[in-house]
Design an enzyme around this catalytic site. Structure first.
Site, PDB file in Angstrom:
ATOM      1  N   SER A  97       1.465   3.321  19.995  1.00  0.00           N
ATOM      2  CA  SER A  97       2.244   2.224  19.431  1.00  0.00           C
ATOM      3  C   SER A  97       2.754   1.295  20.534  1.00  0.00           C
ATOM      4  CB  SER A  97       3.388   2.807  18.587  1.00  0.00           C
ATOM      5  OG  SER A  97       3.964   1.829  17.756  1.00  0.00           O
ATOM      6  N   ASP A 219      -2.648   1.560   8.164  1.00  0.00           N
ATOM      7  CA  ASP A 219      -1.520   1.552   9.093  1.00  0.00           C
ATOM      8  C   ASP A 219      -0.655   0.337   8.786  1.00  0.00           C
ATOM      9  OD1 ASP A 219       0.236   1.406  11.235  1.00  0.00           O
ATOM     10  OD2 ASP A 219      -1.276   1.872  12.753  1.00  0.00           O
ATOM     11  N   HIS A 247       0.299   5.566  10.909  1.00  0.00           N
ATOM     12  CA  HIS A 247       0.517   5.020  12.254  1.00  0.00           C
ATOM     13  C   HIS A 247       0.623   6.086  13.340  1.00  0.00           C
ATOM     14  CE1 HIS A 247       1.568   1.954  15.120  1.00  0.00           C
ATOM     15  NE2 HIS A 247       2.744   2.494  15.378  1.00  0.00           N
TER      16      HIS A 247
END
Length: 269
Positions: A97, A219, A247
């Site tokens: 991320s 996602d 995610h």
């Protein structure tokens, strides 16, 4: 800063017995334990390095400085300092991320230290901008951050399961919720702002190292269009659309993530 100070500040732990190092960097609201299911699978062949961003996990909260961490550059500086403390060269950054972008900044700054980069669910900008699709409007991000500021625990309970996806496996959402709830509320608010208002699109073409972009399906934080954009802008990149959804494939599909990283790093390539 002394080596030991750096390692304590970021709660660094070392495992494995290989000659080459993999540095695993966690995302917003998480800590280094989010990588355990993946990192342990590399310990036979690599040195594995896990750490907590300052303000997360068991890092030194006293080291948190709102001015330093007002941009992702402050976190990238920490990553470089960890590399210096451990005398790393030719290491691999595996970032989830927002740490995909933190890792990118570190690789740009020190390509000899970090010679390959794995970006898991990356997004250089979360807010839509003209022809660019980030996945959120400015108003949506504003509302998310106001909700976080007003009710940290409620925000965590509401958002974590959506971010995780995999509704048929609620234990995964519970795990992420607990991680979000354990984060210092003030630091979480500031890190969320830095994360969701960031714009690192101009940094993507500057990444000098071989890069793997791992994109999940369904996602809501970093949609497929974002992963495709990252791949198109990073010069030496490869792109894999995982079967995993949500995610956080490091939690929901660690075997698939491990396999993709192993293939990317295979000596025969």
């Amino acid at each position: 800063m002394e080596k030991q100070d750096v390692l304590v500040r970021n709660n660094v732990t070392l495992h494995g017995k290989g000659s080459r190092a993999l540095v695993f960097a966690h995302g917003f609201g998480c800590d280094k334990h989010m990588w355990t299911d993946v990192s342990t699978q590399f310990e036979e062949d690599y040195r594995t390095i896990l750490f907590d961003h300052v303000g997360a996990g068991e890092s030194d909260l006293a080291a948190y400085d709102s001015r330093k961490y007002a941009s992702l550059a402050g976190y990238a500086q920490d990553l470089v300092e960890i590399g210096e403390a451990l005398d790393l060269s030719d290491a691999v950054i595996v970032g989830h991320s927002v740490s995909s972008m933190i890792g990118a900044l570190a690789a740009i700054a020190r390509p000899q230290m970090f010679s390959e980069l794995v970006m898991v669910g990356p997004s250089p900008r979360y807010i839509d901008d003209g022809d660019y699709t980030g996945g959120f409007t400015r108003e949506q991000i504003d509302e998310l951050l106001i909700f976080l500021e007003e009710n940290h625990l409620g925000w965590s309970a509401a958002l974590a399961p959506q971010i995780m996806g995999n509704a048929d496996r609620p234990e995964l959402g519970d795990r992420l919720t607990k991680s979000f709830c354990a984060t210092d509320p003030e630091i979480a608010r500031e890190f969320a702002g830095v994360t969701f208002y960031s714009d690192n699109r101009e940094d993507l073409p500057k990444i000098p190292v071989r890069t793997l972009v791992l994109q999940c399906q369904q996602d809501i934080i970093a949609p497929e269009a974002v992963g495709e954009y990252v791949h198109a802008k990073v010069p030496h990149s490869e792109y894999i659309l995982l079967d995993a959804t949500g995610h956080c494939p490091n939690l929901s599909a660690p075997e698939e993530v491990t396999r993709a990283i192993r293939d990317f790093l295979a000596p025969s390539r």
